[in-house]
Design an enzyme around this catalytic site. Structure first.
Site, mmCIF file in Angstrom:
data_model
loop_
_atom_site.group_PDB
_atom_site.id
_atom_site.type_symbol
_atom_site.label_atom_id
_atom_site.label_comp_id
_atom_site.label_asym_id
_atom_site.label_seq_id
_atom_site.Cartn_x
_atom_site.Cartn_y
_atom_site.Cartn_z
ATOM 1 C CG ASP A 186 -1.841 1.145 1.348
ATOM 2 O OD1 ASP A 186 -2.789 1.177 0.567
ATOM 3 O OD2 ASP A 186 -1.632 2.031 2.197
ATOM 4 C CD GLU A 249 -1.980 2.440 -3.669
ATOM 5 O OE1 GLU A 249 -3.012 3.038 -3.984
ATOM 6 O OE2 GLU A 249 -1.562 2.437 -2.512
HETATM 7 C C1 NOJ Z 1 -4.303 3.273 -0.791
HETATM 8 C C2 NOJ Z 1 -5.525 2.437 -0.530
HETATM 9 O O1 NOJ Z 1 -5.923 1.829 -1.735
HETATM 10 C C3 NOJ Z 1 -6.583 3.386 0.018
HETATM 11 O O2 NOJ Z 1 -7.845 2.740 0.113
HETATM 12 C C4 NOJ Z 1 -6.119 3.890 1.346
HETATM 13 O O3 NOJ Z 1 -7.034 4.880 1.807
HETATM 14 C C5 NOJ Z 1 -4.724 4.530 1.257
HETATM 15 N N1 NOJ Z 1 -3.803 3.768 0.451
HETATM 16 C C6 NOJ Z 1 -4.115 4.680 2.641
HETATM 17 O O4 NOJ Z 1 -3.761 3.442 3.164
#
Ligand code: NOJ
Ligand code: CA
Length: 475
Positions: A186, A249
């Site tokens: 993430d 990500e």
């Molecule tokens: C990316 C995630 O996909 C999202 O849902 C989240 O709010 C943020 N990162 C923070 O963790």
């Protein structure tokens, strides 16, 4: 288990299948529905967070990294899910949230140095939070300030502290020992920040992806994406193991993702997610992500408007063809295979960043609860134009069947993308030297489309390609 050009199915656990009637999806529910994913032909499943969480950010505020939220089940249920996935040849990826925890994680009070905190009269710098407002809040533990790149309920961990790195590496080892095949990582761009905490300068040009308007006022040159970011990602790789699948990500445009790639298998390519339904823009999105960038193509996820709403239901078939014929990995958000649109969300919103509309449960059948839950669902299941899973399964012409056919065909496509001449509004690209993908995003029929044996068509398999239709042909 994860070779070639994999298809990864994203499950939003709250909204996939409820097994006990409390209106919230859970792990035993996922096991019940794994055959749907196997029948699609996917290679892997990625679960959005399943850990105990107060849900300020619906699981992305983790209160315990090595447990399952009781609403989703137990560790025993998790082990059963791993086994059931592996029985079907599906790899299982967890969501690993390295950059922050929940405020309610015991570390926040017990491991003060695990977080980015400062003592000063004023806020330590001008950094802004992704969801708006200052990124520093008063620290109830030290009386100073703590940093939160996302919601105030999500304090940032300090990846410059080796003890924190060790602790977070243990988390990876814990899940690997339980049979997990890899992780979706993430918000990796936030893993390391400027150690001197220098101010971010004002933005002088727009960021190419959507941002909160307040956050977009600054150019985030110091608050994210530090020059040594690769070291942090390398620490994740070291603990996960060389054979773990790591999907990053990294919310940055393609060229800025390169420093992350040596330690990842795949990095999300968000260029198509934010691309208008227009041939030139689609071509640019594809060309910015050649195979060497190991793109993980995303058309929808739990954070942004779904493809069936962005491009319109009439374009769902053409979008699916584009998505699944590109080299790299393809990430399929649950419900997109049905054409699920955005929903109304909830009033008042559960998510302060207003992402409820993208998170409605899947519609499995024609019963009143749509087969999602026998109780009151937390958000209503949404029906797609072609109907729920049970209806689309019986209809060989449904979108669900097109997804199955595209995923099967994907196994045969090989080689890089090379764009060919096409009339205005249309796209044609070859995969290697055999196959051509032709998709008409324009308003006029494409009267002389690429010739050859038609391997798959979204609509008619001969004659002109009508607007919002496509074909894969072999020469
Ligand atoms: C990316 C995630 O996909 C999202 O849902 C989240 O709010 C943020 N990162 C923070 O963790
Ligand atoms: Ca449940």
């Amino acid at each position: 288990m994860f070779k070639g050009n994999p298809v990864v199915y994203q499950i939003y656990p709250r909204s996939f299948q409820d097994s006990n009637g409390d209106g919230i999806g859970d792990l035993p529910g996922i096991v019940e529905r794994l055959d749907h994913i196997a029948a699609l032909g996917a290679d892997a499943v990625w679960l959005s967070p399943i850990y105990p969480s107060p849900d300020a950010d619906f699981g992305y505020d983790v209160a315990d990294h090595t447990a399952v939220d009781p609403r989703y089940g137990t560790l025993g249920d998790f082990d059963a899910l791993v086994a059931a996935a592996h029985d079907r040849g599906l790899a299982l990826l967890l969501d690993y949230v390295p950059c922050h925890t929940s405020l309610e994680h015991p570390w926040f009070r017990e491991q003060v140095d695990f977080y980015i905190r400062r003592q000063s009269a004023e806020r330590p710098n001008n950094w802004l939070a992704t969801f708006g407002g200052p990124a520093w809040d008063r620290d109830p533990v030290t009386g100073g300030w703590y940093l939160h790149t996302f919601y105030p309920e999500q304090p940032d961990l300090d990846w410059r502290n080796p003890a924190l790195v060790d602790a977070m590496q243990d988390v990876l080892r814990f899940w690997r020992a339980r049979g997990v095949d890899g992780f979706r990582l993430d918000a990796l761009q936030s893993l390391l920040k400027d150690p001197e905490l220098r101010d971010d300068p004002p933005a002088t040009e727009p960021f190419p992806f959507p941002l909160d308007p307040n956050y977009a006022q600054l150019a985030h040159v110091h608050s994210v994406n530090a020059p040594d970011i690769g070291d942090g990602v390398a620490a994740i790789r070291a603990a996960a193991g060389s054979d773990a699948v790591l999907v990053g990500e990294v919310y940055l445009p393609a060229a800025q993702r390169d420093p992350y790639l040596p330690h990842l298998d795949v990095a999300f390519a968000f260029e198509l997610l934010f691309c208008p339904r227009e041939a030139g823009a689609v071509r640019a999105a594809i060309e910015s992500n050649p195979g060497e960038r190991r793109p993980g193509w995303v058309l929808s996820n739990h954070d942004f408007s779904r493809i069936a709403s962005r491009w319109g239901p009439e374009a769902a078939r053409a979008a699916a063809m584009l998505h699944l014929t590109l080299p790299g990995a393809a990430f399929l958000f649950q419900g997109d295979e049905l054409g699920q649109p955005d929903g109304p969300g909830h009033d008042p919103p559960y998510d302060r960043a207003r992402r409820d509309p993208y998170r409605h449960p899947l519609a499995w059948d024609e019963t009143p609860g749509a087969g999602f839950s026998s109780g009151q669902p937390w958000l209503a299941p949404l029906r797609a134009p072609d109907g729920p899973v049970s209806v689309q399964e019986r209809d060989r012409g449904s979108l669900l069947w097109l997804y199955r056919d595209l995923i099967a065909l994907r196994r045969e496509l090989d080689g890089p993308v090379s764009f060919l001449d096409a009339p205005p509004g249309a796209l044609a690209f070859s995969r290697g030297d055999r196959d051509v993908v032709a998709v008409n995003l324009g308003a006029e029929p494409w009267r002389d489309p690429p010739a050859g044996e038609v391997l798959l068509a979204t609509h008619e398999a001969s004659g002109p390609i009508r607007p919002l239709a496509g074909r894969v042909v072999r020469s």
